[in-house]
Design an enzyme around this catalytic site. Structure first.
Site, PDB file in Angstrom:
ATOM      1  N   ASP A 338       0.580  -0.918  -0.203  1.00  0.00           N
ATOM      2  CA  ASP A 338      -0.184  -0.200   0.065  1.00  0.00           C
ATOM      3  C   ASP A 338       0.588   0.854   0.274  1.00  0.00           C
ATOM      4  O   ASP A 338       1.827   0.520   0.345  1.00  0.00           O
ATOM      5  CB  ASP A 338      -1.150   0.094   1.292  1.00  0.00           C
ATOM      6  CG  ASP A 338      -1.931   0.576   0.904  1.00  0.00           C
ATOM      7  OD1 ASP A 338      -2.299   1.584   0.125  1.00  0.00           O
ATOM      8  OD2 ASP A 338      -2.318   0.956   2.309  1.00  0.00           O
ATOM      9  N   THR A 340      -0.259   4.696   1.675  1.00  0.00           N
ATOM     10  CA  THR A 340      -0.388   6.038   2.220  1.00  0.00           C
ATOM     11  C   THR A 340      -0.195   4.899   3.146  1.00  0.00           C
ATOM     12  O   THR A 340      -1.097   3.845   3.842  1.00  0.00           O
ATOM     13  CB  THR A 340      -2.077   6.213   2.578  1.00  0.00           C
ATOM     14  OG1 THR A 340      -2.341   7.162   1.553  1.00  0.00           O
ATOM     15  CG2 THR A 340      -2.037   6.937   3.692  1.00  0.00           C
ATOM     16  N   ASP A 593      -2.188  -1.453   5.751  1.00  0.00           N
ATOM     17  CA  ASP A 593      -2.271  -1.311   7.558  1.00  0.00           C
ATOM     18  C   ASP A 593      -3.810  -1.374   8.357  1.00  0.00           C
ATOM     19  O   ASP A 593      -4.195  -0.823   8.953  1.00  0.00           O
ATOM     20  CB  ASP A 593      -1.530   0.144   7.562  1.00  0.00           C
ATOM     21  CG  ASP A 593      -1.198   1.164   7.259  1.00  0.00           C
ATOM     22  OD1 ASP A 593      -2.662   0.822   6.397  1.00  0.00           O
ATOM     23  OD2 ASP A 593      -1.074   2.349   6.940  1.00  0.00           O
TER      24      ASP A 593
END
Length: 855
Positions: A338, A340, A593
């Site tokens: 990912d 961000t 996350d």
């Protein structure tokens, strides 16, 4: 998207969640007392608690039983019982080696357990419950029946319950039911443990806790009927089965040949401290052969390598939730990550609110009755205030508005749409003095049409690595089925996100190691490409909008394999992309996350979650980076390669011993001569050639890329080397016997010299590349062997005799020939392997080219 910092569970002490500012009943949970302290105590006393075991390592009892009651220990125990009866004590030395090995294995695994348990406590989710009218955090095991739990985006439902309040609550139950679409929950609906919240917030009352909960029952059944696949473990077990089956016929052949095929197998002199006679001598020779056939150190060193790997990763604050994950790490050749919170810092900063000059709202347009348009900053402040569970983007907007002194308007919320990774926008319908207005905030290219100037400007800003959201007025209430309807762009909200300092070196490491990196993000493709270019990721200059990818699975997998930066990726699309890469033969690690990464984390071979991420992402991942440092990943991959590469080396050494013993035993049995060794000789040979050196090699650095075919590669080394070593031992034995059938100590010593010299050379071949400590290690083993042969105590204890130089020279010459043969075989085999790998690489390249040209 990651949770806010205040939602990260740290430490065992319950923390009180401060009440949010006054909002309407729609945006905030109703006031309810929950259970009182007395009611909680009553349920605890009655056993109505969430008594699910903590997901951690094995118990102390399981560790001890697992290391003591093994197949190899059982074999050794039977052989030791035979020696205990016939003696002498020196021939039972191999049992002491097993005891020491078992103790080392128990100690190492207990150390690993202590590391895992400490990290598991840090990583453990601490759900929010309402007690005595306040919201507190408790351990999962402290939840009781009828507890009122509060959940928000990213939270995992830990017990079954009935919803009592919902603020746009959306629950993903795909991990339980397989249905990918989120389910809207209203008061009275049931929620099941194991599901997770993807939108909104809510409260529910626990109706089933502990092992009665749905997810707990599934976990119990799963653990009862299935095991995590491990090529390493299954390969070693297969080899051990083969060896077990071979022990019985070879042992029987040795005993039969020495008892019935030749009557002169008794020693010239009685054995000191033991029973003499044909049967005792035959059993002693059988034990010596079978002890050498058993790879007693292989299981130990495999356990130690895994345990030390856990401890080393624990020092870097990496929690290994499934031990086979260490093996999987060695095979990873693609990392999907990912953007961000993984490649960029977790926090964001409001950089700019760019007014697009949208039309004034219906009515006079001002809360004070004037005619000026409503300020975008005022609307953003209102949206931030009414969000019951703000994500990092909304949190940054709230902080930015507060920093500029922007007041929060006293508007009533009539409808609310929490942020969802699937639809990529959030919004609220607000009752202002000008009337009801519908405001949405989200991705510009999702809310506005493709030809909109706002979309073009957002793409331009995104290409600079900025995160851009569009604030727009919607024509439909945000909770309507047709929401948001037609939108009117009002402002662009520009958020600054910094790239992690350690991200670029990490990507460079992966590039050097031949590991591909794919950035898969929900952000605009231009923004993803900009971050990739800043990090020097190959192919990031051609980012792809995931909405433009093919729906056909095979074509999708080819497109994902060819590109490296993807934007506007939905959670379901992430999962499909990971699945496509796996179907193309890749071993995929997925890092993330947020709740939008859960499906992909579950689909990947290795799921890696950030410690500050959502409880849902941490619960499904095999590895958790507790310090949120992406730079730990190279250490994680390197540790996996070290473990599996070294175990493969050690396995090759131990199986070489097994093969040369089988070769020697079969030929000796067929020739009907006494077995050339006592068990004490086998113990000495095993210790100095493979036993002690393999312990160090199992923990040495190793950067070799792991490949499938563990058993075949191990046998390619062990079978030729072992057969040559066994034939060399037989040759020396027959030469020094000179037609006799019973050897004397000098004959046995000559065979020991041949085997030790030959197998030490195999050790040198396996130990490449050479460094100073490996040379010192082999030199030390030669020194130990020499001491055993030339010192009086060594000669007495091991029954060795080097007084006949002719026999010593014979042993060395035969060993020299065997060394030359083994070297030639290894050189030829290496060249064949290189050519085979080159042909495989060429074939793969042709298939990729054909796939690219195929429409």
């Amino acid at each position: 998207m990651p949770e806010e910092a205040d939602r990260t569970e740290r430490g065992p002490t319950p923390t009180v969640t401060e009440p949010s500012p006054a909002r309407s009943a729609l945006t905030g949970p109703p006031s309810e007392p929950g259970l009182s302290r007395e009611e909680v105590a009553e349920r605890v006393a009655g056993g109505r608690t969430n008594d699910v075991p903590v997901r951690a390592s094995r118990s102390v009892g399981q560790i001890i039983r697992g290391n003591v009651f093994t197949r190899i220990n059982a074999m050794i125990a039977v052989l030791f019982a035979i020696i205990a009866v016939i003696g002498p004590v020196q021939d039972g030395l191999f049992a002491m080696v097993i005891v020491i090995n078992t103790l080392i294995g128990i100690v190492q695994e207990l150390r690993a357990k202590r590391t895992l348990d400490k990290l598991a406590i840090v990583n453990a989710a601490r759900p929010r419950v309402v007690r005595d009218g306040v919201t507190v955090r408790v351990a999962t095991q402290e939840i009781v029946l009828d507890e009122v739990l509060e959940v928000g985006v990213g939270d995992q439902v830990v017990v079954d319950g009935v919803v009592t309040w919902a603020g746009g609550l959306e629950v993903d139950e795909s991990l339980l039911t397989g249905e990918a679409d989120p389910v809207f929950k209203q008061p009275g609906d049931t929620v099941m443990s194991g599901s997770f919240v993807v939108g909104g917030s809510g409260r529910f009352r626990a109706t089933k806790v502990g092992r009665h909960a749905y997810a707990a029952r599934l976990a119990e059944e799963a653990s009862r009927f299935s095991l995590v696949r491990s090529e390493l473990r299954s390969g070693i077990n297969r080899i051990l089965r083969w060896i077990t089956f071979a022990l019985f016929p070879i042992g029987a052949l040795l005993v039969y040949s020495q008892l019935f095929m030749n009557g002169q197998v008794a020693l010239d002199e009685p054995v000191s401290g033991g029973i003499s006679g044909p049967l005792a001598d035959a059993l002693r020779g059988m034990v010596a052969a079978l002890v050498s056939m058993i790879p007693e150190g292989l299981i130990l060193l495999t356990s130690i390598a895994f345990a030390v790997g856990v401890i080393r990763l624990g020092r870097h604050r990496c929690l290994v939730q499934e031990l086979p994950a260490i093996e999987g790490l060695a095979r990873v050749d693609v990392v999907c990550t990912d953007k961000t919170g993984t490649l960029t810092e977790v926090g964001m900063k409001l950089a700019q609110i760019r007014d697009l000059g949208g039309q004034p709202p219906r009515g006079n347009g001002r809360p004070d009755g004037g005619g000026a348009p409503v300020s975008p900053a005022l609307v953003l402040a209102a949206l931030a205030d009414c969000d019951p569970d703000p994500n990092p983007s909304m949190a940054a907007i709230a902080e930015g508005c507060a920093a500029t002194g922007q007041r929060t308007p006293d508007w009533t919320v009539t409808a609310l749409a929490p942020f969802s990774s699937a639809r990529k926008w959030s919004g609220a319908s607000l009752l202002t003095p000008a009337g009801e207005e519908n405001w949405v905030l989200g991705a510009a290219d999702v809310l506005a049409g493709p030809g909109s100037p706002a979309v073009a400007e957002a793409a331009r800003l995104g290409a600079q690595g900025l995160r851009v959201l569009l604030l727009a007025r919607a024509s439909v209430r945000v909770d309507g089925e047709a929401a948001p309807g037609t939108v009117e762009p009002v402002a662009l909200v520009v958020l600054d996100q910094r790239v992690r300092e350690d991200a670029a070196p990490t990507l460079d490491y992966f590039s050097e190691q031949g590991v591909g990196v794919k950035i898969v993000s929900g952000d605009h493709a231009a923004s993803v490409g900009a971050v990739g270019r800043e990090l020097g990721l190959a192919g990031a200059d051609r980012p792809v909008d995931a909405r433009e990818l093919s729906e056909a699975p095979k074509k999708l997998s080819r497109e994902v394999e060819e590109r490296s930066a993807f934007g506007r990726v939905t959670p379901e699309r992430k999962r499909d992309m990971v699945r496509g890469l796996r179907e193309r033969g890749h071993t995929v690690a997925m890092t993330g996350d947020g709740v939008n990464d859960v499906l992909a984390l579950k689909e990947a071979d290795i799921g890696v979650a950030m410690g500050s991420g959502s409880p849902a992402s941490r619960s499904v991942a095999q590895l958790v980076l507790l310090d949120n440092r992406f730079a730990v990943l190279p250490r994680v991959v390197a540790e996996g390669r070290r473990v599996i590469g070294n175990i493969e080396r050690v396995a090759g050494l131990f199986l070489t011993k097994t093969v040369y013993t089988m070769t020697l035993a079969i030929i000796v049995g067929l020739l009907a001569v006494a077995y050339p060794f006592f068990p004490r000789h086998a113990t000495l040979i095993n210790a100095v050639t493979f036993g002690i050196p393999s312990f160090f090699l199992a923990l040495a650095p190793n950067t070799d890329i792991a490949r499938p075919g563990f058993v075949l590669r191990t046998l390619r080394l062990a079978v030729p080397s072992g057969m040559v070593a066994g034939l060399a031992a037989v040759t020396t034995y027959l030469l020094v016997l000179g037609g006799r059938t019973v050897p004397d100590p000098s004959d046995r010593t000559a065979v020991v010299i041949t085997l030790c010299a030959t197998t030490l050379w195999v050790l040198l071949l396996v130990a490449k590349p050479y460094v100073w400590w490996k040379v010192l290690l082999v030199g030390s083993m030669v020194g130990l062997l020499t001491l055993a042969m030339v010192t009086p105590w060594g000669q007495w204890f091991f029954d060795l005799d080097v007084s006949d130089p002719g026999k010593v020279l014979t042993g060395l010459v035969v060993a020299g020939v065997a060394i030359a043969v083994i070297t030639v075989i290894r050189v030829v085999d290496d060249r064949m392997m290189t050519r085979s790998q080159a042909r495989t690489d060429e074939k793969d390249a042709q298939e990729r080219e054909a796939a690219v040209s195929t429409p």
